[in-house]
Write a protein that holds these residues in place. Structure first.
Motif, short mmCIF file in Angstrom:
data_model
loop_
_atom_site.label_atom_id
_atom_site.label_comp_id
_atom_site.label_asym_id
_atom_site.label_seq_id
_atom_site.Cartn_x
_atom_site.Cartn_y
_atom_site.Cartn_z
N GLY A 107 0.70 -1.26 0.02
CA GLY A 107 -0.09 0.04 0.13
C GLY A 107 0.89 1.32 0.08
N ARG A 108 1.99 1.16 0.92
CA ARG A 108 2.85 2.41 0.90
C ARG A 108 3.51 2.58 -0.60
NH1 ARG A 108 7.00 1.28 4.91
NH2 ARG A 108 8.07 3.22 4.09
N ARG A 126 -9.13 4.83 -5.60
CA ARG A 126 -8.88 6.17 -5.18
C ARG A 126 -8.22 7.04 -6.68
NH1 ARG A 126 -7.09 4.11 -0.46
NH2 ARG A 126 -4.71 4.25 -1.08
N THR A 127 -7.54 6.37 -7.10
CA THR A 127 -6.50 6.95 -8.24
C THR A 127 -7.00 6.51 -9.74
OG1 THR A 127 -4.92 5.24 -8.23
CG2 THR A 127 -4.68 6.89 -6.67
N CYS A 177 2.40 1.63 -3.63
CA CYS A 177 1.42 2.33 -4.43
C CYS A 177 1.33 3.72 -4.31
CB CYS A 177 -0.01 1.44 -4.15
SG CYS A 177 0.08 -0.24 -4.75
N GLU A 178 1.25 4.12 -2.95
CA GLU A 178 1.04 5.49 -2.70
C GLU A 178 2.27 6.17 -3.22
OE1 GLU A 178 -1.74 7.13 -2.20
OE2 GLU A 178 -2.77 5.31 -1.83
N ARG A 186 -5.42 -4.06 -0.81
CA ARG A 186 -4.82 -2.53 -0.82
C ARG A 186 -4.54 -2.13 -2.21
NH1 ARG A 186 -4.73 -4.72 3.76
NH2 ARG A 186 -3.69 -3.91 5.52
N VAL A 187 -4.28 -3.03 -3.07
CA VAL A 187 -4.17 -2.54 -4.61
C VAL A 187 -5.43 -2.04 -5.20
CG1 VAL A 187 -3.40 -3.29 -6.92
CG2 VAL A 187 -2.20 -4.07 -4.90
N ARG A 232 -8.08 -0.75 -3.33
CA ARG A 232 -8.14 0.45 -2.76
C ARG A 232 -7.58 1.75 -3.34
NH1 ARG A 232 -7.54 -0.50 3.81
NH2 ARG A 232 -8.66 -2.58 4.04
N HIS A 233 -6.39 1.54 -3.67
CA HIS A 233 -5.46 2.35 -4.38
C HIS A 233 -5.92 2.65 -5.70
CE1 HIS A 233 -2.09 4.90 -5.47
NE2 HIS A 233 -1.92 4.18 -6.76
N ARG A 234 -6.68 1.54 -6.42
CA ARG A 234 -7.18 1.95 -7.80
C ARG A 234 -8.45 2.77 -7.60
NH1 ARG A 234 -10.32 -2.98 -9.78
NH2 ARG A 234 -11.55 -2.43 -7.76
#
Length: 418
Positions: A171-172, A212-213, A174-175, A205-206, A208-210
């Motif tokens: 997650g970190r 958001r972004t 990805c961010e 986590r991946v 969740r990142h998708r």
């Protein structure tokens, strides 16, 4: 025809040795046998195309009991031998293809060194085998990286983290802006972090990142195992919306990779750990072009090539050859695969890599170069992108670093550029 090129070390008459190689690996043996007609030999016999002396040595490179029994211990020649094998001798059978172009040749008593250098195929014959699912362009589309190198890293520590700890790290990353994240080659189905648990936690986590972004970072999960288990892992990974499965090619073998390719549309990230056992000796084993050709026929999408000025034994010329081979189609259609640079890579090795490769269609993976950056992983990734910008602008890293502190920190931490 299937054309194979060899380096052969021998003190025997090379024409006889080459003819024996062609016979042993096609329709003949060391003596003519019943049923071995001229017509059969004409249709199924391999043909020696060329023989060229490329060097000499005073003593044998490898021990041959056969040669010792005959007192053959003196000087010998090193020859480049090219042999054509009929396609009908193989049909479409990758393990048999490998057996024909390599097989028992390494064990011949007459040779004290033999290396398979290259395997070349006709476009029509290449088309009968597996192709990449994503290849270069599909990998770019999946990861949302239209141009430039794909920058990524390796999960470290490679063993010992729980699935939740691995997921937090991913997650970190990805961010931080990583394009690609992979398991280490020794990460398997550990009792403390089974593959399904890692996939479930990390992909949460991946996604969740998708959400958001809008960008789904490509994560290569090491699913190396026996074939049925790899297929189960691939199915679970696809159900979790993953895009990439990593395999240790040498330990699952050609058939294992080919079976996985036929089972899934996931991108297959081919890790070549153990390949040094096949290639480091100059007169024994399998050269990188032949090796990569065989695994490209199995359908991989990415191939590790090591790195420029890295921590492994490869010369920059060897790494360049491997990368350029990945970027060259084997057949008439685009079946190129993504070369993956890793091992001791950081911002200072990037420009040299790009110049040598002649392309930015590559993955550039920095473990310590990202994870050990003094200001953290995000700064490590930023330093790579700044190094790429410097290369594109035609300026030195030092000049770029004057206005980019993260690159300056990388230069101070990891030393002069390669």
């Amino acid at each position: 025809m299937i054309r194979a090129t060899y380096l052969v070390e021998t003190s025997c008459p090379i024409a006889e040795v080459a003819a024996m190689m062609a016979g042993e690996q096609s329709a003949g043996t060391f003596v003519r046998v019943e049923g071995e007609t001229d017509d059969l030999r004409a249709r199924f016999g391999a043909q020696v195309v060329s023989i060229e002396e490329v060097g000499r040595v005073e003593a044998p490179s490898l021990v041959s009991a056969w040669a010792l029994r005959r007192g053959m211990t003196g000087p010998r020649g090193i020859w480049r031998v090219v042999i054509d094998y009929p396609e009908d001798n193989v049909g479409v059978n990758l393990p048999t293809l490998a057996s024909i172009v390599a097989g028992n040749l390494f064990d011949l008593g007459e040779v004290t060194g033999l290396k398979l250098i290259d395997v070349e195929l006709t476009p029509g014959y290449r088309a009968r085998y597996e192709r990449p699912s994503m290849g270069i362009m599909g990998t770019r589309r999946s990861a949302g990286v239209a141009t430039g190198p794909m920058f990524g890293t390796i999960i470290k520590p490679n063993i010992g983290l729980s699935p939740e700890e691995i997921a937090d790290l991913v997650g970190r990353l990805c961010e931080a802006g990583s394009d690609f994240i992979k398991d280490d080659e020794i990460a398997g189905t550990h009792p403390h972090a089974p593959v399904p648990a890692r996939i479930r936690a990390v992909m949460d986590r991946v996604r969740r990142h998708r959400d958001r972004t809008g960008r789904l970072v490509m994560v290569a999960f090491n699913i190396t195992d026996e074939i049925d288990e790899m297929r189960r892992h691939a199915d679970f990974l696809a159900a979790e919306e993953g895009s990439c499965a990593m395999v240790s090619m040498n330990w699952v073998g050609l058939s294992g990779v080919q079976t996985l390719r036929r089972h899934t549309d996931l991108s297959i990230h081919g890790h070549r750990n153990g390949y040094g056992a096949m290639n480091r000796h100059p007169t024994l084993g399998i050269g990188v072009r032949a090796y990569q050709t065989l695994y490209r026929l199995a359908g991989v999408d990415h191939l590790h090539v090591h790195g420029m000025g890295g921590k492994f034994a490869d010369t920059d010329e060897e790494v360049t050859e491997a990368a350029r081979h990945c970027l060259t189609p084997l057949g008439a259609e685009d079946d190129r695969v993504m070369p993956v640079f890793s091992s001791g890579q950081w911002a200072g090795t990037l420009a040299h890599t790009l110049r040598q490769t002649g392309s930015d269609d590559l993955m550039f993976l920095a473990g310590g170069g990202i994870m050990a950056h003094p200001s953290g992983p995000a700064a490590g990734i930023a330093s790579l992108r700044q190094a790429y910008d410097a290369h594109a602008e035609g300026i030195s890293l030092e000049e770029k670093a004057r206005s980019h502190p993260t690159l300056a920190e990388a230069l101070a931490k990891f030393g002069p550029k390669a």
